[in-house]
Design a protein around this motif. Structure first.
Motif, PDB file in Angstrom:
ATOM      1  N   MET A   1       0.914  -1.149  -0.055  1.00  0.00           N
ATOM      2  CA  MET A   1       0.038  -0.076  -0.048  1.00  0.00           C
ATOM      3  C   MET A   1       0.727   1.231   0.117  1.00  0.00           C
ATOM      4  O   MET A   1       2.103   1.315   0.624  1.00  0.00           O
ATOM      5  CB  MET A   1      -1.183  -0.073   1.148  1.00  0.00           C
ATOM      6  N   ARG A   2       0.660   2.282  -0.812  1.00  0.00           N
ATOM      7  CA  ARG A   2       1.287   3.379  -0.984  1.00  0.00           C
ATOM      8  C   ARG A   2       0.286   4.504  -0.587  1.00  0.00           C
ATOM      9  O   ARG A   2      -0.823   4.608  -1.238  1.00  0.00           O
ATOM     10  CB  ARG A   2       2.120   3.427  -2.363  1.00  0.00           C
ATOM     11  N   LYS A   3       0.808   5.521   0.188  1.00  0.00           N
ATOM     12  CA  LYS A   3      -0.214   6.927   0.335  1.00  0.00           C
ATOM     13  C   LYS A   3      -0.014   7.623  -0.967  1.00  0.00           C
ATOM     14  O   LYS A   3       1.156   7.885  -1.180  1.00  0.00           O
ATOM     15  CB  LYS A   3       0.255   7.352   1.631  1.00  0.00           C
ATOM     16  N   THR A   4      -1.041   8.380  -1.684  1.00  0.00           N
ATOM     17  CA  THR A   4      -0.906   8.960  -2.541  1.00  0.00           C
ATOM     18  C   THR A   4      -1.618  10.471  -2.586  1.00  0.00           C
ATOM     19  O   THR A   4      -1.664  11.115  -3.411  1.00  0.00           O
ATOM     20  CB  THR A   4      -1.560   8.470  -4.028  1.00  0.00           C
ATOM     21  N   GLY A   5      -2.151  10.570  -1.342  1.00  0.00           N
ATOM     22  CA  GLY A   5      -2.504  12.006  -0.852  1.00  0.00           C
ATOM     23  C   GLY A   5      -3.032  11.953   0.351  1.00  0.00           C
ATOM     24  O   GLY A   5      -2.745  11.098   1.300  1.00  0.00           O
ATOM     25  N   ASP A   6      -3.623  13.014   0.786  1.00  0.00           N
ATOM     26  CA  ASP A   6      -4.095  13.261   2.169  1.00  0.00           C
ATOM     27  C   ASP A   6      -4.860  12.208   2.922  1.00  0.00           C
ATOM     28  O   ASP A   6      -4.593  11.549   3.915  1.00  0.00           O
ATOM     29  CB  ASP A   6      -4.841  14.582   2.594  1.00  0.00           C
ATOM     30  N   CYS A   7      -5.641  11.706   2.128  1.00  0.00           N
ATOM     31  CA  CYS A   7      -6.719  10.534   2.470  1.00  0.00           C
ATOM     32  C   CYS A   7      -6.677   9.375   1.291  1.00  0.00           C
ATOM     33  O   CYS A   7      -7.509   8.643   1.305  1.00  0.00           O
ATOM     34  CB  CYS A   7      -8.075  11.153   2.645  1.00  0.00           C
ATOM     35  N   ASP A   8      -5.854   9.501   0.479  1.00  0.00           N
ATOM     36  CA  ASP A   8      -5.766   8.479  -0.867  1.00  0.00           C
ATOM     37  C   ASP A   8      -4.593   7.672  -0.903  1.00  0.00           C
ATOM     38  O   ASP A   8      -3.447   7.785  -0.204  1.00  0.00           O
ATOM     39  CB  ASP A   8      -5.692   9.361  -1.985  1.00  0.00           C
ATOM     40  N   TYR A   9      -4.945   6.269  -0.987  1.00  0.00           N
ATOM     41  CA  TYR A   9      -3.858   5.366  -0.839  1.00  0.00           C
ATOM     42  C   TYR A   9      -4.041   4.351  -2.439  1.00  0.00           C
ATOM     43  O   TYR A   9      -5.216   4.277  -2.891  1.00  0.00           O
ATOM     44  CB  TYR A   9      -4.101   4.240   0.238  1.00  0.00           C
ATOM     45  N   THR A  10      -2.856   3.718  -2.494  1.00  0.00           N
ATOM     46  CA  THR A  10      -2.909   2.854  -3.841  1.00  0.00           C
ATOM     47  C   THR A  10      -2.481   1.540  -3.102  1.00  0.00           C
ATOM     48  O   THR A  10      -1.595   1.327  -2.363  1.00  0.00           O
ATOM     49  CB  THR A  10      -2.050   3.426  -4.891  1.00  0.00           C
ATOM     50  N   LEU A  11      -3.457   0.408  -3.281  1.00  0.00           N
ATOM     51  CA  LEU A  11      -3.180  -0.898  -2.777  1.00  0.00           C
ATOM     52  C   LEU A  11      -3.024  -1.833  -4.181  1.00  0.00           C
ATOM     53  O   LEU A  11      -3.903  -1.925  -4.927  1.00  0.00           O
ATOM     54  CB  LEU A  11      -4.315  -1.487  -1.874  1.00  0.00           C
ATOM     55  N   THR A  12      -1.807  -2.557  -4.074  1.00  0.00           N
ATOM     56  CA  THR A  12      -1.645  -3.242  -5.115  1.00  0.00           C
ATOM     57  C   THR A  12      -1.700  -4.695  -4.718  1.00  0.00           C
ATOM     58  O   THR A  12      -0.801  -5.060  -3.738  1.00  0.00           O
ATOM     59  CB  THR A  12      -0.307  -3.045  -6.009  1.00  0.00           C
ATOM     60  N   VAL A  13      -2.711  -5.727  -5.125  1.00  0.00           N
ATOM     61  CA  VAL A  13      -2.771  -6.837  -4.661  1.00  0.00           C
ATOM     62  C   VAL A  13      -2.392  -7.906  -5.987  1.00  0.00           C
ATOM     63  O   VAL A  13      -3.115  -7.896  -6.801  1.00  0.00           O
ATOM     64  CB  VAL A  13      -4.207  -7.260  -4.247  1.00  0.00           C
ATOM     65  N   PRO A  14      -1.490  -8.865  -5.792  1.00  0.00           N
ATOM     66  CA  PRO A  14      -1.283  -9.819  -6.890  1.00  0.00           C
ATOM     67  C   PRO A  14      -2.504 -10.874  -6.876  1.00  0.00           C
ATOM     68  O   PRO A  14      -2.971 -11.054  -5.779  1.00  0.00           O
ATOM     69  CB  PRO A  14       0.096 -10.422  -6.529  1.00  0.00           C
ATOM     70  N   TYR A  15      -2.733 -11.334  -8.044  1.00  0.00           N
ATOM     71  CA  TYR A  15      -3.730 -12.518  -8.111  1.00  0.00           C
ATOM     72  C   TYR A  15      -3.410 -13.537  -8.989  1.00  0.00           C
ATOM     73  O   TYR A  15      -2.974 -13.147 -10.150  1.00  0.00           O
ATOM     74  CB  TYR A  15      -4.990 -11.670  -8.515  1.00  0.00           C
ATOM     75  N   ASP A  16      -3.352 -14.745  -8.847  1.00  0.00           N
ATOM     76  CA  ASP A  16      -3.193 -15.802  -9.584  1.00  0.00           C
ATOM     77  C   ASP A  16      -4.369 -16.788  -9.251  1.00  0.00           C
ATOM     78  O   ASP A  16      -5.228 -16.761  -8.408  1.00  0.00           O
ATOM     79  CB  ASP A  16      -2.150 -16.723  -8.972  1.00  0.00           C
ATOM     80  N   HIS A  17      -4.782 -17.310 -10.406  1.00  0.00           N
ATOM     81  CA  HIS A  17      -6.076 -17.938 -10.806  1.00  0.00           C
ATOM     82  C   HIS A  17      -6.039 -19.045  -9.754  1.00  0.00           C
ATOM     83  O   HIS A  17      -5.019 -19.726  -9.466  1.00  0.00           O
ATOM     84  CB  HIS A  17      -6.251 -18.642 -11.783  1.00  0.00           C
ATOM     85  N   ASP A  18      -7.237 -19.015  -8.884  1.00  0.00           N
ATOM     86  CA  ASP A  18      -7.275 -20.026  -7.626  1.00  0.00           C
ATOM     87  C   ASP A  18      -7.878 -21.268  -8.198  1.00  0.00           C
ATOM     88  O   ASP A  18      -9.026 -21.500  -8.734  1.00  0.00           O
ATOM     89  CB  ASP A  18      -8.403 -19.414  -6.758  1.00  0.00           C
ATOM     90  N   PRO A  19      -6.973 -22.298  -7.845  1.00  0.00           N
ATOM     91  CA  PRO A  19      -7.450 -23.688  -8.344  1.00  0.00           C
ATOM     92  C   PRO A  19      -8.794 -23.987  -7.573  1.00  0.00           C
ATOM     93  O   PRO A  19      -9.167 -24.879  -8.019  1.00  0.00           O
ATOM     94  CB  PRO A  19      -6.212 -24.521  -7.778  1.00  0.00           C
ATOM     95  N   ASP A  20      -9.159 -23.389  -6.610  1.00  0.00           N
ATOM     96  CA  ASP A  20     -10.260 -23.748  -5.599  1.00  0.00           C
ATOM     97  C   ASP A  20     -11.453 -23.337  -6.401  1.00  0.00           C
ATOM     98  O   ASP A  20     -12.716 -23.597  -5.690  1.00  0.00           O
ATOM     99  CB  ASP A  20     -10.423 -23.597  -4.332  1.00  0.00           C
ATOM    100  N   GLY A  21     -11.256 -22.415  -7.519  1.00  0.00           N
ATOM    101  CA  GLY A  21     -12.580 -21.964  -8.150  1.00  0.00           C
ATOM    102  C   GLY A  21     -12.867 -20.424  -7.826  1.00  0.00           C
ATOM    103  O   GLY A  21     -13.866 -20.275  -8.245  1.00  0.00           O
ATOM    104  N   VAL A  22     -12.097 -19.860  -6.817  1.00  0.00           N
ATOM    105  CA  VAL A  22     -12.663 -18.544  -6.598  1.00  0.00           C
ATOM    106  C   VAL A  22     -12.331 -17.606  -7.861  1.00  0.00           C
ATOM    107  O   VAL A  22     -10.887 -17.319  -8.112  1.00  0.00           O
ATOM    108  CB  VAL A  22     -11.967 -18.117  -5.171  1.00  0.00           C
ATOM    109  N   SER A  23     -13.257 -17.080  -8.351  1.00  0.00           N
ATOM    110  CA  SER A  23     -12.728 -15.892  -9.481  1.00  0.00           C
ATOM    111  C   SER A  23     -12.320 -14.504  -9.006  1.00  0.00           C
ATOM    112  O   SER A  23     -12.595 -14.241  -7.851  1.00  0.00           O
ATOM    113  CB  SER A  23     -14.176 -15.817 -10.420  1.00  0.00           C
ATOM    114  N   LEU A  24     -11.705 -14.055  -9.737  1.00  0.00           N
ATOM    115  CA  LEU A  24     -10.970 -12.638  -9.504  1.00  0.00           C
ATOM    116  C   LEU A  24     -12.443 -11.703  -9.176  1.00  0.00           C
ATOM    117  O   LEU A  24     -12.229 -10.917  -8.066  1.00  0.00           O
ATOM    118  CB  LEU A  24     -10.327 -11.895 -10.698  1.00  0.00           C
TER     119      LEU A  24
END
Length: 60
Positions: A1-24
């Motif tokens: 997570m990166r703060k980009t303003g007074d109350c703004d943040y950017t959160l980057t979350v990696p995603y790999d296809h879940d073999p259990d079937g949970v979709s993005l």
């Protein structure tokens, strides 16, 4: 997570296809729900703009 303003943040979350079937879409829905619940439990509000980087470049 990166703060980009007074109350703004950017959160980057990696995603790999879940073999259990949970979709993005389901993962995004769960994450967004949890973020809103946390904000509400602290008597706060929040706004989220969620974008896929790479792939199909979708937004939610």
């Amino acid at each position: 997570m990166r703060k980009t303003g007074d109350c703004d943040y950017t959160l980057t979350v990696p995603y790999d296809h879940d073999p259990d079937g949970v979709s993005l879409d389901e993962e995004i829905q769960n994450l967004q729900s949890e973020m809103f619940n946390i904000a509400e439990s602290h008597n706060r509000s929040m706004k989220a703009e969620i974008y896929e980087v790479g792939g199909q470049e979708r937004s939610w």
